[in-house]
Design a protein around this motif. Sequence first.
Motif, PDB file in Angstrom:
ATOM      1  N   LYS A 189       0.873  -1.224   0.021  1.00 29.32           N
ATOM      2  CA  LYS A 189       0.037  -0.088  -0.004  1.00 29.32           C
ATOM      3  C   LYS A 189       0.848   1.212  -0.011  1.00 29.32           C
ATOM      4  CE  LYS A 189      -3.495  -2.579   0.287  1.00 29.32           C
ATOM      5  NZ  LYS A 189      -4.511  -2.758  -0.760  1.00 29.32           N
ATOM      6  N   ALA A 190       2.108   1.133   0.077  1.00 30.85           N
ATOM      7  CA  ALA A 190       3.129   2.172  -0.172  1.00 30.85           C
ATOM      8  C   ALA A 190       2.823   3.114  -1.241  1.00 30.85           C
ATOM      9  CB  ALA A 190       4.557   1.734   0.099  1.00 30.85           C
ATOM     10  N   LYS A 191       3.027   4.453  -1.141  1.00 34.47           N
ATOM     11  CA  LYS A 191       2.908   5.141  -2.321  1.00 34.47           C
ATOM     12  C   LYS A 191       4.044   5.115  -3.214  1.00 34.47           C
ATOM     13  CE  LYS A 191       0.181   8.867   0.052  1.00 34.47           C
ATOM     14  NZ  LYS A 191       0.476  10.284   0.240  1.00 34.47           N
ATOM     15  N   SER A 192       5.321   4.363  -2.901  1.00 33.77           N
ATOM     16  CA  SER A 192       6.320   4.257  -3.897  1.00 33.77           C
ATOM     17  C   SER A 192       6.963   2.792  -3.621  1.00 33.77           C
ATOM     18  CB  SER A 192       7.572   5.304  -3.554  1.00 33.77           C
ATOM     19  OG  SER A 192       8.499   4.791  -4.627  1.00 33.77           O
ATOM     20  N   LYS A 193       6.770   1.982  -4.886  1.00 40.87           N
ATOM     21  CA  LYS A 193       7.506   0.676  -4.611  1.00 40.87           C
ATOM     22  C   LYS A 193       8.700   0.464  -5.612  1.00 40.87           C
ATOM     23  CE  LYS A 193       3.115  -0.674  -5.802  1.00 40.87           C
ATOM     24  NZ  LYS A 193       2.039  -1.564  -6.222  1.00 40.87           N
ATOM     25  N   VAL A 194       9.826   0.065  -5.023  1.00 41.36           N
ATOM     26  CA  VAL A 194      11.052  -0.093  -5.577  1.00 41.36           C
ATOM     27  C   VAL A 194      11.758  -1.531  -5.333  1.00 41.36           C
ATOM     28  CG1 VAL A 194      13.445   1.037  -5.624  1.00 41.36           C
ATOM     29  CG2 VAL A 194      11.350   2.487  -5.226  1.00 41.36           C
ATOM     30  N   ILE A 195      12.389  -1.941  -6.562  1.00 38.54           N
ATOM     31  CA  ILE A 195      13.279  -2.998  -6.520  1.00 38.54           C
ATOM     32  C   ILE A 195      14.565  -2.777  -7.099  1.00 38.54           C
ATOM     33  CG2 ILE A 195      13.947  -5.337  -7.744  1.00 38.54           C
ATOM     34  CD1 ILE A 195      10.602  -5.756  -7.976  1.00 38.54           C
ATOM     35  N   ILE A 196      15.717  -3.050  -6.324  1.00 34.92           N
ATOM     36  CA  ILE A 196      16.981  -3.050  -6.581  1.00 34.92           C
ATOM     37  C   ILE A 196      17.477  -4.437  -7.240  1.00 34.92           C
ATOM     38  CG2 ILE A 196      19.079  -2.225  -5.875  1.00 34.92           C
ATOM     39  CD1 ILE A 196      17.927  -0.334  -3.754  1.00 34.92           C
ATOM     40  N   LEU A 197      17.713  -4.422  -8.260  1.00 31.68           N
ATOM     41  CA  LEU A 197      17.985  -5.804  -8.802  1.00 31.68           C
ATOM     42  C   LEU A 197      19.716  -6.033  -9.041  1.00 31.68           C
ATOM     43  CD1 LEU A 197      16.100  -8.392 -10.847  1.00 31.68           C
ATOM     44  CD2 LEU A 197      18.378  -7.700 -11.851  1.00 31.68           C
ATOM     45  N   LEU A 198      20.275  -6.606  -8.520  1.00 33.71           N
ATOM     46  CA  LEU A 198      21.800  -6.843  -8.915  1.00 33.71           C
ATOM     47  C   LEU A 198      22.347  -8.051  -9.446  1.00 33.71           C
ATOM     48  CD1 LEU A 198      24.714  -5.450  -6.692  1.00 33.71           C
ATOM     49  CD2 LEU A 198      24.793  -7.750  -7.402  1.00 33.71           C
ATOM     50  N   THR A 199      22.959  -8.063 -10.463  1.00 33.72           N
ATOM     51  CA  THR A 199      23.648  -9.238 -11.150  1.00 33.72           C
ATOM     52  C   THR A 199      25.004  -8.980 -11.501  1.00 33.72           C
ATOM     53  OG1 THR A 199      23.050 -11.125 -12.629  1.00 33.72           O
ATOM     54  CG2 THR A 199      22.372  -8.971 -13.274  1.00 33.72           C
ATOM     55  N   ASP A 200      25.572 -10.105 -11.685  1.00 33.13           N
ATOM     56  CA  ASP A 200      27.078  -9.907 -12.367  1.00 33.13           C
ATOM     57  C   ASP A 200      27.000 -10.869 -13.728  1.00 33.13           C
ATOM     58  OD1 ASP A 200      26.837 -12.472 -11.354  1.00 33.13           O
ATOM     59  OD2 ASP A 200      29.156 -12.424 -10.553  1.00 33.13           O
ATOM     60  N   GLY A 201      25.820 -11.244 -14.235  1.00 30.97           N
ATOM     61  CA  GLY A 201      25.728 -12.245 -15.605  1.00 30.97           C
ATOM     62  C   GLY A 201      24.881 -11.892 -16.226  1.00 30.97           C
ATOM     63  N   VAL A 202      24.497 -13.343 -17.123  1.00 29.40           N
ATOM     64  CA  VAL A 202      23.578 -12.881 -18.341  1.00 29.40           C
ATOM     65  C   VAL A 202      22.373 -13.973 -17.810  1.00 29.40           C
ATOM     66  CG1 VAL A 202      25.216 -12.190 -19.689  1.00 29.40           C
ATOM     67  CG2 VAL A 202      24.742 -14.623 -19.388  1.00 29.40           C
ATOM     68  N   ASN A 203      21.182 -13.516 -18.351  1.00 24.58           N
ATOM     69  CA  ASN A 203      20.062 -14.700 -17.826  1.00 24.58           C
ATOM     70  C   ASN A 203      20.170 -15.686 -18.691  1.00 24.58           C
ATOM     71  OD1 ASN A 203      17.359 -14.782 -16.681  1.00 24.58           O
ATOM     72  ND2 ASN A 203      16.711 -15.226 -18.957  1.00 24.58           N
ATOM     73  N   ASN A 204      20.619 -16.886 -18.054  1.00 26.70           N
ATOM     74  CA  ASN A 204      20.898 -18.199 -18.589  1.00 26.70           C
ATOM     75  C   ASN A 204      20.209 -19.374 -17.983  1.00 26.70           C
ATOM     76  OD1 ASN A 204      22.405 -18.444 -16.243  1.00 26.70           O
ATOM     77  ND2 ASN A 204      24.138 -18.464 -17.108  1.00 26.70           N
ATOM     78  N   SER A 205      18.875 -19.071 -17.128  1.00 22.18           N
ATOM     79  CA  SER A 205      18.268 -19.829 -16.375  1.00 22.18           C
ATOM     80  C   SER A 205      16.772 -19.664 -15.975  1.00 22.18           C
ATOM     81  CB  SER A 205      19.029 -20.107 -15.108  1.00 22.18           C
ATOM     82  OG  SER A 205      18.448 -21.551 -14.229  1.00 22.18           O
ATOM     83  N   GLY A 206      16.035 -20.382 -15.539  1.00 25.82           N
ATOM     84  CA  GLY A 206      14.935 -19.983 -15.153  1.00 25.82           C
ATOM     85  C   GLY A 206      13.740 -20.328 -16.345  1.00 25.82           C
ATOM     86  N   PHE A 207      12.498 -20.194 -15.792  1.00 23.50           N
ATOM     87  CA  PHE A 207      11.436 -20.361 -16.629  1.00 23.50           C
ATOM     88  C   PHE A 207      10.660 -18.946 -17.136  1.00 23.50           C
ATOM     89  CE2 PHE A 207      12.044 -24.133 -14.303  1.00 23.50           C
ATOM     90  CZ  PHE A 207      12.063 -25.175 -15.123  1.00 23.50           C
TER      91      PHE A 207
END
Length: 334
Positions: A189-207
Amino acid sequence: MLEGIEFLNKTFFWLLLILPVLILWYVLKHNKQTAELKISTIKGFKITQSWLPKARHLLFVLRLLALALVITALARPRTVDVSTKTKTTRGIDIVIAIDVSASMLAKDLLPNRLEALKQVASDFIKGRPNDRIGIVEYAGESYTKTPITSDKAIVLRALNDIKYNTIIEGGTAIGSGLATSVNRIKDSKAKSKVIILLTDGVNNSGFIDPKIASELAVEYGIKVYTIGIGTNGMALSPIGILPNGNFQYGRQQVEIDEALLKDISDVTGGVYFRATDNRKLAEIYKEINKLEKTDVEEFKYYNYQEMYRPLILLAFGLLLIEFLLRSTLFRSFN
């Protein structure tokens, strides 16, 4: 002694300049009024010492003190007690999505990428006392380390517990990490919603396709800041496991899908950053801290206590004492 006291009408202190003028006037007047008697000898006179002639100057001192107190009272001294109350008017919910794949043990950041991130993220969390924060871990799959909460002790403890392990499937599933983060914060219900996403590679897995996860973030009004961590060129990274269970390190090319990370941040209204060393990583979190400010309204309450009345009463008391002394002990000097 004067700590916590302020004077409302300080200009009245200029009247204190009258005091040295009065002292000078009194000295000159006293010298003129003192009579002298010259005789050849005082033999045959009975000499008695009296303290009254010297003590009579006390009358003038009392009057000067009374005048000084009246001037100080005119300056309106008062004590000020200030109490403050803060009210957060705009809360921000933040999810920090952390890549925990084996490549995060690379030593191009000191002591390695994961530990450097944990230190900087810890300072970031401590600097957000009015926000709720959660943590998501991802490698080949993703899961919630801690849901969004205002209890910073829980968040910091969860962050400190993050370590590379073989329980999570290997690889880098950026889409899954982002989707899990969106799922954690979408009902906020917050007025501002933020995601900080950190990675050191490439997307090579997951569905889950990272672009689909980005569209979900847009649908729920979530802003995503992406951070690519790793030096430019080669980095000392894990390349295998030795018989004793420790990692074998070798120099490998750093590969980060910057185009994907930029696209995620652009679509959601965030910003993409590249952290090539510890200093740059710290600067990035400081920049995000500036971009995502929580509005805090501060109320100040002032309680004033006037101090001039006791001064006036004290001045009146000194004048009364001066009058009584002049009418009794020092009556012969009038």
